[in-house]
Every structure is written in structure tokens, then in C-alpha cells.
Design a protein around this motif. Structure first.
Motif, PDB file in Angstrom:
ATOM      1  N   LEU A  25      32.930 -33.820  39.424  1.00 23.81           N
ATOM      2  CA  LEU A  25      32.763 -33.123  38.149  1.00 23.81           C
ATOM      3  C   LEU A  25      34.104 -32.863  37.472  1.00 23.81           C
ATOM      4  CD1 LEU A  25      30.014 -30.528  39.130  1.00 23.81           C
ATOM      5  CD2 LEU A  25      29.740 -32.536  37.657  1.00 23.81           C
ATOM      6  N   ILE A  26      35.096 -32.476  38.253  1.00 24.90           N
ATOM      7  CA  ILE A  26      36.427 -32.234  37.700  1.00 24.90           C
ATOM      8  C   ILE A  26      37.026 -33.547  37.199  1.00 24.90           C
ATOM      9  CG2 ILE A  26      38.783 -31.492  38.244  1.00 24.90           C
ATOM     10  CD1 ILE A  26      36.722 -29.207  37.973  1.00 24.90           C
ATOM     11  N   GLU A  27      36.860 -34.611  37.972  1.00 24.64           N
ATOM     12  CA  GLU A  27      37.384 -35.916  37.559  1.00 24.64           C
ATOM     13  C   GLU A  27      36.700 -36.419  36.291  1.00 24.64           C
ATOM     14  OE1 GLU A  27      36.869 -38.434  40.959  1.00 24.64           O
ATOM     15  OE2 GLU A  27      38.692 -37.710  41.929  1.00 24.64           O
ATOM     16  N   ALA A  28      35.432 -36.090  36.092  1.00 20.22           N
ATOM     17  CA  ALA A  28      34.693 -36.547  34.917  1.00 20.22           C
ATOM     18  C   ALA A  28      35.285 -35.992  33.623  1.00 20.22           C
ATOM     19  CB  ALA A  28      33.223 -36.155  35.036  1.00 20.22           C
ATOM     20  N   GLY A  29      36.053 -34.920  33.718  1.00 20.78           N
ATOM     21  CA  GLY A  29      36.696 -34.361  32.536  1.00 20.78           C
ATOM     22  C   GLY A  29      37.943 -35.109  32.116  1.00 20.78           C
ATOM     23  N   ASP A  30      38.409 -36.029  32.954  1.00 22.28           N
ATOM     24  CA  ASP A  30      39.608 -36.811  32.650  1.00 22.28           C
ATOM     25  C   ASP A  30      39.191 -38.157  32.051  1.00 22.28           C
ATOM     26  OD1 ASP A  30      41.929 -38.342  32.608  1.00 22.28           O
ATOM     27  OD2 ASP A  30      42.614 -37.636  34.572  1.00 22.28           O
ATOM     28  N   LYS A  31      39.551 -38.380  30.815  1.00 21.82           N
ATOM     29  CA  LYS A  31      39.132 -39.585  30.106  1.00 21.82           C
ATOM     30  C   LYS A  31      39.618 -40.859  30.785  1.00 21.82           C
ATOM     31  CE  LYS A  31      40.949 -40.330  26.043  1.00 21.82           C
ATOM     32  NZ  LYS A  31      41.236 -40.306  24.589  1.00 21.82           N
ATOM     33  N   THR A  32      40.812 -40.853  31.342  1.00 20.54           N
ATOM     34  CA  THR A  32      41.342 -42.077  31.958  1.00 20.54           C
ATOM     35  C   THR A  32      40.588 -42.422  33.242  1.00 20.54           C
ATOM     36  OG1 THR A  32      43.075 -40.818  33.090  1.00 20.54           O
ATOM     37  CG2 THR A  32      43.645 -41.802  30.977  1.00 20.54           C
ATOM     38  N   ILE A  33      40.221 -41.415  34.027  1.00 18.77           N
ATOM     39  CA  ILE A  33      39.466 -41.669  35.258  1.00 18.77           C
ATOM     40  C   ILE A  33      38.064 -42.171  34.921  1.00 18.77           C
ATOM     41  CG2 ILE A  33      38.409 -40.579  37.288  1.00 18.77           C
ATOM     42  CD1 ILE A  33      40.915 -38.817  37.468  1.00 18.77           C
ATOM     43  N   THR A  34      37.428 -41.544  33.937  1.00 16.29           N
ATOM     44  CA  THR A  34      36.091 -41.978  33.526  1.00 16.29           C
ATOM     45  C   THR A  34      36.121 -43.401  32.989  1.00 16.29           C
ATOM     46  OG1 THR A  34      35.499 -39.697  32.997  1.00 16.29           O
ATOM     47  CG2 THR A  34      34.115 -41.412  32.059  1.00 16.29           C
ATOM     48  N   SER A  35      37.109 -43.706  32.183  1.00 15.36           N
ATOM     49  CA  SER A  35      37.243 -45.050  31.618  1.00 15.36           C
ATOM     50  C   SER A  35      37.450 -46.097  32.708  1.00 15.36           C
ATOM     51  CB  SER A  35      38.409 -45.083  30.641  1.00 15.36           C
ATOM     52  OG  SER A  35      38.590 -46.363  30.120  1.00 15.36           O
ATOM     53  N   SER A  36      38.299 -45.798  33.682  1.00 16.64           N
ATOM     54  CA  SER A  36      38.533 -46.766  34.758  1.00 16.64           C
ATOM     55  C   SER A  36      37.289 -46.931  35.633  1.00 16.64           C
ATOM     56  CB  SER A  36      39.737 -46.369  35.601  1.00 16.64           C
ATOM     57  OG  SER A  36      39.502 -45.170  36.290  1.00 16.64           O
ATOM     58  N   SER A  37      36.515 -45.876  35.807  1.00 17.10           N
ATOM     59  CA  SER A  37      35.266 -45.988  36.572  1.00 17.10           C
ATOM     60  C   SER A  37      34.278 -46.901  35.865  1.00 17.10           C
ATOM     61  CB  SER A  37      34.624 -44.616  36.758  1.00 17.10           C
ATOM     62  OG  SER A  37      35.406 -43.805  37.575  1.00 17.10           O
ATOM     63  N   LEU A  38      34.177 -46.770  34.555  1.00 10.76           N
ATOM     64  CA  LEU A  38      33.264 -47.621  33.795  1.00 10.76           C
ATOM     65  C   LEU A  38      33.730 -49.073  33.782  1.00 10.76           C
ATOM     66  CD1 LEU A  38      32.509 -45.257  30.781  1.00 10.76           C
ATOM     67  CD2 LEU A  38      30.956 -45.889  32.628  1.00 10.76           C
ATOM     68  N   LYS A  39      35.034 -49.286  33.693  1.00 11.97           N
ATOM     69  CA  LYS A  39      35.569 -50.646  33.659  1.00 11.97           C
ATOM     70  C   LYS A  39      35.483 -51.344  35.017  1.00 11.97           C
ATOM     71  CE  LYS A  39      38.703 -49.845  29.835  1.00 11.97           C
ATOM     72  NZ  LYS A  39      40.091 -49.666  29.409  1.00 11.97           N
ATOM     73  N   SER A  40      35.317 -50.586  36.093  1.00 13.40           N
ATOM     74  CA  SER A  40      35.251 -51.184  37.421  1.00 13.40           C
ATOM     75  C   SER A  40      33.919 -51.900  37.672  1.00 13.40           C
ATOM     76  CB  SER A  40      35.447 -50.120  38.499  1.00 13.40           C
ATOM     77  OG  SER A  40      34.304 -49.283  38.585  1.00 13.40           O
ATOM     78  N   PHE A  41      32.905 -51.595  36.872  1.00 14.52           N
ATOM     79  CA  PHE A  41      31.573 -52.167  37.001  1.00 14.52           C
ATOM     80  C   PHE A  41      30.929 -51.888  38.360  1.00 14.52           C
ATOM     81  CE2 PHE A  41      33.485 -54.778  33.642  1.00 14.52           C
ATOM     82  CZ  PHE A  41      32.541 -54.594  32.651  1.00 14.52           C
ATOM     83  N   LEU A  42      31.364 -50.843  39.044  1.00 16.21           N
ATOM     84  CA  LEU A  42      30.718 -50.439  40.287  1.00 16.21           C
ATOM     85  C   LEU A  42      29.435 -49.672  39.951  1.00 16.21           C
ATOM     86  CD1 LEU A  42      33.822 -49.247  42.326  1.00 16.21           C
ATOM     87  CD2 LEU A  42      32.507 -51.341  42.651  1.00 16.21           C
ATOM     88  N   PRO A  43      28.449 -49.740  40.837  1.00 17.11           N
ATOM     89  CA  PRO A  43      27.191 -49.036  40.547  1.00 17.11           C
ATOM     90  C   PRO A  43      27.417 -47.533  40.350  1.00 17.11           C
ATOM     91  CG  PRO A  43      26.966 -50.441  42.475  1.00 17.11           C
ATOM     92  CD  PRO A  43      28.415 -50.431  42.109  1.00 17.11           C
TER      93      PRO A  43
END
Length: 56
Positions: A25-43
Motif C-alpha cells: 500500500l505504501i509503495e502504491a503511493g509512489d508513481k515510479t514504483i507503480t509505473s515500473s510494476s505496470l511496465k513489467s507485465f507481471l500478473p
């Protein structure tokens, strides 16, 4: 003020009871972490239902 106190209470319950969820939840507030998670294409988990009723 009661809603703020309730939010703090829930925040602490999650922090103490589910540290991994709290970290996410804390990481979800960081735009760069969220963006890299989406770009990784992991489920990812998508919540299709929230509350007692089924979606339309």
C-alpha cells in the motif's frame, strides 16, 4: 475528526497485522514504483467485487 481517527486506526491495524500488504500500500503511493510494476507485465490481482453485492 472521527473519520480521521478511524482511518489512523485501520492504518495501524493493517501495519501490525499484515506487514506485506502495508508495504504494498505504501509503495502504491509512489508513481515510479507503480509505473515500473505496470511496465513489467507481471500478473496483478484485479478486484472485481467490492462489498456485499456482485458487479453488474
Amino acid at each position: 475528526m472521527a473519520d480521521v481517527e478511524a482511518t489512523i486506526f485501520i492504518f495501524k491495524k493493517i501495519r501490525d497485522g499484515a506487514p506485506e500488504l502495508f508495504k504494498k500500500l505504501i509503495e502504491a503511493g509512489d508513481k515510479t514504483i507503480t509505473s515500473s510494476s505496470l511496465k513489467s507485465f507481471l500478473p496483478m490481482e484485479v478486484t472485481l467485487r467490492f462489498g456485499a453485492y456482485l458487479p453488474f
